[in-house]
Write an enzyme that holds these catalytic residues in place. Structure first.
Site, PDB file in Angstrom:
ATOM      1  N   SER A  64     -66.368 -31.463  19.992  1.00 19.79           N
ATOM      2  CA  SER A  64     -66.584 -32.584  19.081  1.00 19.79           C
ATOM      3  C   SER A  64     -67.830 -33.377  19.483  1.00 19.79           C
ATOM      4  CB  SER A  64     -65.360 -33.513  19.108  1.00 19.79           C
ATOM      5  OG  SER A  64     -65.715 -34.780  18.596  1.00 19.79           O
ATOM      6  N   ASP A  66     -68.283 -29.846   8.118  1.00 24.10           N
ATOM      7  CA  ASP A  66     -68.150 -30.782   6.998  1.00 24.10           C
ATOM      8  C   ASP A  66     -68.414 -30.100   5.656  1.00 24.10           C
ATOM      9  OD1 ASP A  66     -67.506 -32.718   8.788  1.00 24.10           O
ATOM     10  OD2 ASP A  66     -69.477 -33.659   8.825  1.00 24.10           O
ATOM     11  N   GLY A 103     -64.943 -42.742  11.021  1.00 23.26           N
ATOM     12  CA  GLY A 103     -64.537 -42.280  12.346  1.00 23.26           C
ATOM     13  C   GLY A 103     -65.700 -42.303  13.324  1.00 23.26           C
ATOM     14  N   GLN A 134     -68.655 -36.195  18.220  1.00 21.68           N
ATOM     15  CA  GLN A 134     -68.300 -37.617  18.310  1.00 21.68           C
ATOM     16  C   GLN A 134     -67.759 -37.939  19.702  1.00 21.68           C
ATOM     17  OE1 GLN A 134     -65.620 -38.462  15.081  1.00 21.68           O
ATOM     18  NE2 GLN A 134     -67.240 -38.394  13.552  1.00 21.68           N
ATOM     19  N   ARG A 179     -65.325 -36.230   0.762  1.00 23.07           N
ATOM     20  CA  ARG A 179     -65.710 -34.818   0.594  1.00 23.07           C
ATOM     21  C   ARG A 179     -64.724 -34.054  -0.291  1.00 23.07           C
ATOM     22  NH1 ARG A 179     -70.143 -34.995   3.924  1.00 23.07           N
ATOM     23  NH2 ARG A 179     -69.798 -35.927   5.959  1.00 23.07           N
ATOM     24  N   ARG A 227     -56.150 -41.365  12.190  1.00 26.78           N
ATOM     25  CA  ARG A 227     -56.923 -40.329  12.890  1.00 26.78           C
ATOM     26  C   ARG A 227     -56.788 -40.462  14.415  1.00 26.78           C
ATOM     27  NH1 ARG A 227     -62.647 -39.592  10.155  1.00 26.78           N
ATOM     28  NH2 ARG A 227     -62.523 -37.715  11.442  1.00 26.78           N
ATOM     29  N   LYS A 280     -76.011 -38.836   7.610  1.00 30.91           N
ATOM     30  CA  LYS A 280     -75.067 -39.852   8.068  1.00 30.91           C
ATOM     31  C   LYS A 280     -74.955 -39.841   9.596  1.00 30.91           C
ATOM     32  CE  LYS A 280     -70.612 -39.520   6.573  1.00 30.91           C
ATOM     33  NZ  LYS A 280     -69.604 -39.907   7.565  1.00 30.91           N
TER      34      LYS A 280
HETATM   35  C1  S3P Z   1     -69.825 -36.037  13.381  1.00 30.63           C
HETATM   36  C2  S3P Z   1     -69.179 -34.997  14.006  1.00 30.63           C
HETATM   37  C3  S3P Z   1     -68.148 -34.184  13.353  1.00 30.63           C
HETATM   38  C4  S3P Z   1     -68.211 -34.340  11.839  1.00 30.63           C
HETATM   39  C5  S3P Z   1     -68.319 -35.779  11.410  1.00 30.63           C
HETATM   40  C6  S3P Z   1     -69.574 -36.414  11.990  1.00 30.63           C
HETATM   41  C7  S3P Z   1     -70.835 -36.800  14.152  1.00 30.63           C
HETATM   42  O1  S3P Z   1     -66.878 -34.598  13.797  1.00 30.63           O
HETATM   43  O2  S3P Z   1     -67.069 -33.739  11.243  1.00 30.63           O
HETATM   44  O3  S3P Z   1     -68.366 -35.873   9.994  1.00 30.63           O
HETATM   45  O4  S3P Z   1     -71.621 -37.546  13.551  1.00 30.63           O
HETATM   46  O5  S3P Z   1     -70.850 -36.656  15.382  1.00 30.63           O
HETATM   47  P1  S3P Z   1     -66.262 -34.160  15.235  1.00 30.63           P
HETATM   48  O6  S3P Z   1     -67.094 -34.745  16.289  1.00 30.63           O
HETATM   49  O7  S3P Z   1     -64.887 -34.725  15.234  1.00 30.63           O
HETATM   50  O8  S3P Z   1     -66.286 -32.680  15.270  1.00 30.63           O
END
Ligand code: S3P
Length: 455
Positions: A176, A330, A96, A178, A403, A131, A25
């Site tokens: 993070s 995750d 997110g 993200q 999940r 969130r 993903k």
């Molecule tokens: C992700 C980063 C993680 C993960 C999320 C996907 C990504 O989150 O928990 O399911 O694709 O960059 P965080 O960046 O908030 O740690």
């Protein structure tokens, strides 16, 4: 099994067989978002077909890309860096990653010299609307964008008014991926250089994938597992062919169910084995499960292999070192599946971030285990789970979280009576075929009796 809202899972036979997990993903989101910015046609082979990644694709279309589903995934005709102002809200659903990555993209438009203003509103479902987005609003505002959300935590809907940004050196308060990717995406269209320093380990798919789109990324490792990543503004992305490996975070639930049942043996083909994601496999080994990797290779800059997990006669409890948690962020819901089957008490700490995922996962897991009669102590940043024999018949509140639903379904693989899940529709965000895969490996998947909605 389609869109059945509620389901039950119970013991069938020990799990046995092979499956190919859905495309990763995180990497699919990145391929689609980079493809949106790129010049030319990006082909995403083996893309994740869940609803979350589809959100990134349709939001990309609203910003001017032309997308087409193909048998293997997606084909996206990019905008060559000239986004169209969206006519309507960018609907991110449960995702997110879509919201945080696209906020970084739209924050940088229109670029210097353009006359039209550019405001995008990003919305989410009930889970995403709770969130925290302050973590991306803060750096984007420092770069020169305006980001408005609700309240102190800046929860969605988010209104992003973009413009000509300036590059920054950003010390992220949390590790993070993200947040890092959001800031780096804004940095690609900003003036000067942008760097992000992460205080600890986090997945590094962005750094691995950007070079495939012709973008140079500088990276330096820090003591303690963190890193600094730097990009230059004014970058032009060129379209790429990306091969997406299978998602270890999805396969983890089937690995956990197999590890928890003596005599089970499952193989997942083409799984992403990026070292920033594989701590759960190390935990399985520490607990006594047999984990083997075959056909190890590299694809699109990512390590990939076939992974087989066998359930031993006895799983031993194991305390997960806090510094492993970022590499299995995750997979904590999958860890609960094995912890609840082990002899003794397994502990996990350093996982406070789990409280701001699709649900408050620590509380959702602790409550669900309580329903099944498994002893679990909830801590501010972790859980302590004592293995035992979960009783079925309980009704689990999945809390709009894929999940949580997949974890309790995996626990159901060893209960005599069904573990009832109140709503499994969100499983389609990441793993649309999950219950069919479980059933094909030997689990008992049962529909909610008519008119009952589960016990
Ligand atoms: C992700 C980063 C993680 C993960 C999320 C996907 C990504 O989150 O928990 O399911 O694709 O960059 P965080 O960046 O908030 O740690």
């Amino acid at each position: 099994m389609g869109s059945t809202p509620g389901l039950g899972v119970q013991r069938g036979r020990p799990l046995a067989g092979a499956f190919t997990p859905p495309g990763d993903k995180s990497i699919t989101h990145r391929a689609l978002v980079f493809g949106l910015l790129a010049d030319g046609v990006t082909r995403v082979h083996g893309a994740n077909r869940g609803e979350d990644c589809a959100r990134s694709a349709t939001c990309g279309e609203a910003l001017g890309a032309q997308g087409k589903r193909t048998p293997g995934g997606w084909e996206l005709h990019g905008t060559a860096g000239t986004l169209r102002a969206p006519h309507a809200d960018l609907k991110c659903g449960n995702s997110g990653t879509t919201m945080r990555l696209l906020a970084g993209v739209v924050a940088a438009f229109p670029a210097a010299g353009a006359s039209r203003s550019f405001t995008a509103r990003l919305t989410g479902d009930a889970s995403l609307s709770h969130r925290p987005m302050r973590r991306i609003a803060e750096p984007l505002e420092r770069m020169g964008a305006r980001v408005e959300g609700r309240g102190e935590r800046c929860t969605p809907p988010l209104t992003v008014t973009g413009g000509a940004l300036r590059g920054i050196d950003y010390d992220a308060p949390m590790a993070s991926a993200q947040v890092a990717t959001c800031v780096l995406l804004a940095g690609l269209a900003a003036s000067g250089e942008t760097s992000v320093t992460l205080p600890g380990p986090a997945r590094d798919h962005t750094e691995r994938l950007l070079p495939l789109f012709g973008v140079a990324v500088e990276r330096s490792e820090l003591n303690g597992g963190g890193r600094t990543v730097r990009v230059s503004g004014g970058a032009t992305l060129r379209a790429a062919d990306v091969r997406i490996p299978g998602d270890l975070s999805s396969a983890a639930f089937l690995f956990a169910a197999a590890a928890a049942e003596p005599g089970s043996r499952v193989t997942a083909h083409d799984v992403n084995l990026n070292p920033t994601r594989t701590a759960f496999l190390d935990v399985l080994r520490e607990m006594g499960a047999h984990v083997t990797v075959e056909r190890a290779r590299e694809e699109s800059g990512e390590p990939v292999g076939d992974v087989t997990v066998e359930g031993p006669e006895r799983l031993a409890a194991f305390d997960v070192p806090a510094d492993w948690v970022p590499r299995m962020l995750d997979e904590v819901p999958a860890w609960v599946v094995v912890a609840s089957a082990a002899t003794g008490t397994s502990r996990l700490s350093g996982a406070a971030e789990l409280r701001v995922k699709e649900s408050d996962r620590l509380s959702a897991l602790a409550r669900g285990l309580g329903v099944l009669g498994v002893t679990c102590a909830e801590r501010p940043d972790g859980l302590a789970v004592t293995g035992g024999v979960p009783r079925g018949h309980g009704r689990i509140e999945t809390q709009l979280d894929h999940r949580i639903a997949m974890a309790f379904a995996a626990i159901g693989c060893r209960t005599r009576e069904p573990v009832w899940l109140d709503d499994v529709s969100h499983v389609a965000t990441s793993f649309p075929g999950y219950f069919d895969t479980l059933a094909s490996l030997g689990a008992g998947v049962v529909s909610v009796p008519r008119g009952r909605g589960g016990p």
